[in-house]
Design a protein around this motif. Sequence first.
Motif, PDB file in Angstrom:
ATOM      1  N   LEU A   1      -3.327  12.849 -33.905  1.00 38.83           N
ATOM      2  CA  LEU A   1      -4.140  12.740 -32.619  1.00 38.83           C
ATOM      3  C   LEU A   1      -5.649  13.530 -33.119  1.00 38.83           C
ATOM      4  CD1 LEU A   1      -2.117  14.486 -29.906  1.00 38.83           C
ATOM      5  CD2 LEU A   1      -2.954  12.179 -29.708  1.00 38.83           C
ATOM      6  N   PRO A   2      -6.636  13.207 -32.596  1.00 35.86           N
ATOM      7  CA  PRO A   2      -7.942  13.569 -32.790  1.00 35.86           C
ATOM      8  C   PRO A   2      -7.953  15.413 -32.387  1.00 35.86           C
ATOM      9  CG  PRO A   2      -8.030  12.193 -31.041  1.00 35.86           C
ATOM     10  CD  PRO A   2      -6.677  12.059 -31.461  1.00 35.86           C
ATOM     11  N   PRO A   3      -8.575  16.189 -33.023  1.00 36.72           N
ATOM     12  CA  PRO A   3      -8.598  17.532 -32.755  1.00 36.72           C
ATOM     13  C   PRO A   3      -9.091  17.756 -31.414  1.00 36.72           C
ATOM     14  CG  PRO A   3     -10.364  17.093 -34.304  1.00 36.72           C
ATOM     15  CD  PRO A   3      -9.620  16.012 -33.971  1.00 36.72           C
ATOM     16  N   LYS A   4      -8.715  17.242 -30.403  1.00 32.40           N
ATOM     17  CA  LYS A   4      -9.597  17.220 -28.893  1.00 32.40           C
ATOM     18  C   LYS A   4      -8.462  17.745 -27.865  1.00 32.40           C
ATOM     19  CE  LYS A   4     -12.437  13.365 -29.686  1.00 32.40           C
ATOM     20  NZ  LYS A   4     -12.756  12.030 -28.807  1.00 32.40           N
ATOM     21  N   TYR A   5      -7.344  18.553 -28.449  1.00 36.83           N
ATOM     22  CA  TYR A   5      -6.415  18.951 -27.520  1.00 36.83           C
ATOM     23  C   TYR A   5      -5.974  20.435 -28.086  1.00 36.83           C
ATOM     24  CZ  TYR A   5      -5.930  14.078 -26.656  1.00 36.83           C
ATOM     25  OH  TYR A   5      -6.406  12.667 -26.509  1.00 36.83           O
ATOM     26  N   THR A   6      -6.047  21.449 -27.169  1.00 35.98           N
ATOM     27  CA  THR A   6      -6.045  22.927 -27.462  1.00 35.98           C
ATOM     28  C   THR A   6      -4.704  23.224 -28.028  1.00 35.98           C
ATOM     29  OG1 THR A   6      -7.810  23.523 -25.994  1.00 35.98           O
ATOM     30  CG2 THR A   6      -6.398  25.182 -26.556  1.00 35.98           C
ATOM     31  N   ILE A   7      -4.566  23.815 -29.154  1.00 33.45           N
ATOM     32  CA  ILE A   7      -3.312  24.282 -29.736  1.00 33.45           C
ATOM     33  C   ILE A   7      -3.202  25.728 -29.210  1.00 33.45           C
ATOM     34  CG2 ILE A   7      -1.780  24.908 -31.552  1.00 33.45           C
ATOM     35  CD1 ILE A   7      -3.330  22.626 -33.098  1.00 33.45           C
ATOM     36  N   LEU A   8      -2.122  26.173 -28.433  1.00 34.32           N
ATOM     37  CA  LEU A   8      -2.161  27.530 -28.019  1.00 34.32           C
ATOM     38  C   LEU A   8      -0.743  28.432 -28.105  1.00 34.32           C
ATOM     39  CD1 LEU A   8      -1.350  27.343 -24.061  1.00 34.32           C
ATOM     40  CD2 LEU A   8      -1.407  25.287 -25.427  1.00 34.32           C
TER      41      LEU A   8
ATOM     42  N   LEU B   1     -14.431  14.996 -34.678  1.00 32.36           N
ATOM     43  CA  LEU B   1     -13.686  15.053 -33.524  1.00 32.36           C
ATOM     44  C   LEU B   1     -13.079  13.829 -33.190  1.00 32.36           C
ATOM     45  CD1 LEU B   1     -16.233  17.101 -31.112  1.00 32.36           C
ATOM     46  CD2 LEU B   1     -13.858  17.791 -31.701  1.00 32.36           C
ATOM     47  N   SER B   2     -13.025  12.816 -33.875  1.00 33.17           N
ATOM     48  CA  SER B   2     -12.615  11.524 -33.549  1.00 33.17           C
ATOM     49  C   SER B   2     -11.662  10.940 -34.747  1.00 33.17           C
ATOM     50  CB  SER B   2     -13.705  10.353 -33.272  1.00 33.17           C
ATOM     51  OG  SER B   2     -14.347  10.583 -32.306  1.00 33.17           O
ATOM     52  N   GLN B   3     -11.633  11.940 -35.698  1.00 31.60           N
ATOM     53  CA  GLN B   3     -10.910  11.743 -36.891  1.00 31.60           C
ATOM     54  C   GLN B   3      -9.426  12.328 -36.626  1.00 31.60           C
ATOM     55  OE1 GLN B   3     -11.692   9.889 -39.569  1.00 31.60           O
ATOM     56  NE2 GLN B   3     -13.389   9.402 -38.056  1.00 31.60           N
ATOM     57  N   PRO B   4      -8.364  11.679 -37.039  1.00 35.80           N
ATOM     58  CA  PRO B   4      -7.060  12.353 -36.508  1.00 35.80           C
ATOM     59  C   PRO B   4      -6.740  13.411 -37.490  1.00 35.80           C
ATOM     60  CG  PRO B   4      -6.811  10.217 -37.985  1.00 35.80           C
ATOM     61  CD  PRO B   4      -8.273  10.419 -37.654  1.00 35.80           C
ATOM     62  N   VAL B   5      -5.943  14.323 -37.060  1.00 37.12           N
ATOM     63  CA  VAL B   5      -5.196  15.356 -37.759  1.00 37.12           C
ATOM     64  C   VAL B   5      -3.800  15.533 -37.287  1.00 37.12           C
ATOM     65  CG1 VAL B   5      -7.566  16.595 -37.597  1.00 37.12           C
ATOM     66  CG2 VAL B   5      -5.771  17.094 -35.895  1.00 37.12           C
ATOM     67  N   ASN B   6      -2.816  16.252 -37.989  1.00 41.56           N
ATOM     68  CA  ASN B   6      -1.644  16.635 -37.762  1.00 41.56           C
ATOM     69  C   ASN B   6      -1.232  17.600 -36.715  1.00 41.56           C
ATOM     70  OD1 ASN B   6       1.075  16.515 -37.896  1.00 41.56           O
ATOM     71  ND2 ASN B   6       1.411  16.962 -40.086  1.00 41.56           N
ATOM     72  N   TYR B   7      -0.939  17.108 -35.498  1.00 42.94           N
ATOM     73  CA  TYR B   7      -0.444  18.327 -34.877  1.00 42.94           C
ATOM     74  C   TYR B   7       1.013  18.533 -35.164  1.00 42.94           C
ATOM     75  CZ  TYR B   7      -4.496  18.336 -31.627  1.00 42.94           C
ATOM     76  OH  TYR B   7      -5.800  18.736 -31.180  1.00 42.94           O
ATOM     77  N   LYS B   8       1.371  19.459 -35.721  1.00 47.16           N
ATOM     78  CA  LYS B   8       2.635  19.514 -36.551  1.00 47.16           C
ATOM     79  C   LYS B   8       3.610  19.782 -35.524  1.00 47.16           C
ATOM     80  CE  LYS B   8       0.990  20.929 -41.206  1.00 47.16           C
ATOM     81  NZ  LYS B   8       1.358  21.827 -42.319  1.00 47.16           N
TER      82      LYS B   8
END
Length: 298
Positions: free
Chosen positions: A251-258, A212-219
């Motif tokens: 960003l870390p995956p802590k933000y809901t993609i809707l 949950l603290s590792q970055p991912v790509n919010y494309k």
Amino acid sequence: MPSNEQRRAAAKRKLERQLARRAEQEKKRKRLTIAGSVLGVIVVAAAGVGVYFLTKGDDSSSANAESSSAVPTTTFVNTPLDLPAPPPPAPKPATVDCSYPADAEPPAKPVTAPAVTSVATGGPEVKLSIDSTQGPIGLSLNSAQAPCSVNSLVSLAQQGYFDKTSCHRIVASPGFGILQCGDPTATGSGGPGYSFDNEYPTDLYPNGDPALSQPVNYKRGVIAMANAGISPEGKGTNGSQFFLVFGDTELPPKYTILGTIDEAGLATLDKVAGAGVEGGAQDGGPAMPISFNTVKVG
């Protein structure tokens, strides 16, 4: 000159500091409200005055649109990130029960929590049409992966909550491209008077998972909910604010993609992003002001 990676890291650190400050401010507001302090009353009254001046009518939106013509602008160019996207969403039941508990802080603009809390996950994507002062922005909202978030955003749009509101924050640098909207006070602290939990991709990870603290790509092209982290009671802090992501963002995956943004919307966002941030900063108000005239479902 700082490198792209250094600029991206600086923007990420600033975002996390701002979210931490907002969470701390929310805790303080709740303590003041519970205590019934005079200071809490003063803060609420001041917020009400701010809402009036920031949402009082068409004049400010027209001024923003006119002033943007004098802002130097280029076309924003996305810098793809060499990071994985979040994993695919997990299947959900045919319907989910959503909870929207009230906050201690009143809504920034008169509005109520969604009346419908049992939400279907198998229907078509919901379309939102934003008429902004800088051009159209079309959104497609995905109830299959974020039913409670979509249900809330649709309810707020139907109540006119987003009409005549300004987008208060932009980050437009390689590896970090977001426009933050959804706060009628245009301060970053306003909300709808209720909150709800994170959904995809946060719901793919167990609580406390280091991932949950590792970055991912919010494309580029996704919509994500802004939040202030997890409350001391273990609840989510999603409200009305959201990110329109116009550039791949770490960003870390802590933000809901809707959902996603259409091509016309991305063109509008690229224009605003091309003008940069007020005062030449990396993170702040957009140099080309953008407000929502109306946000309609369908």
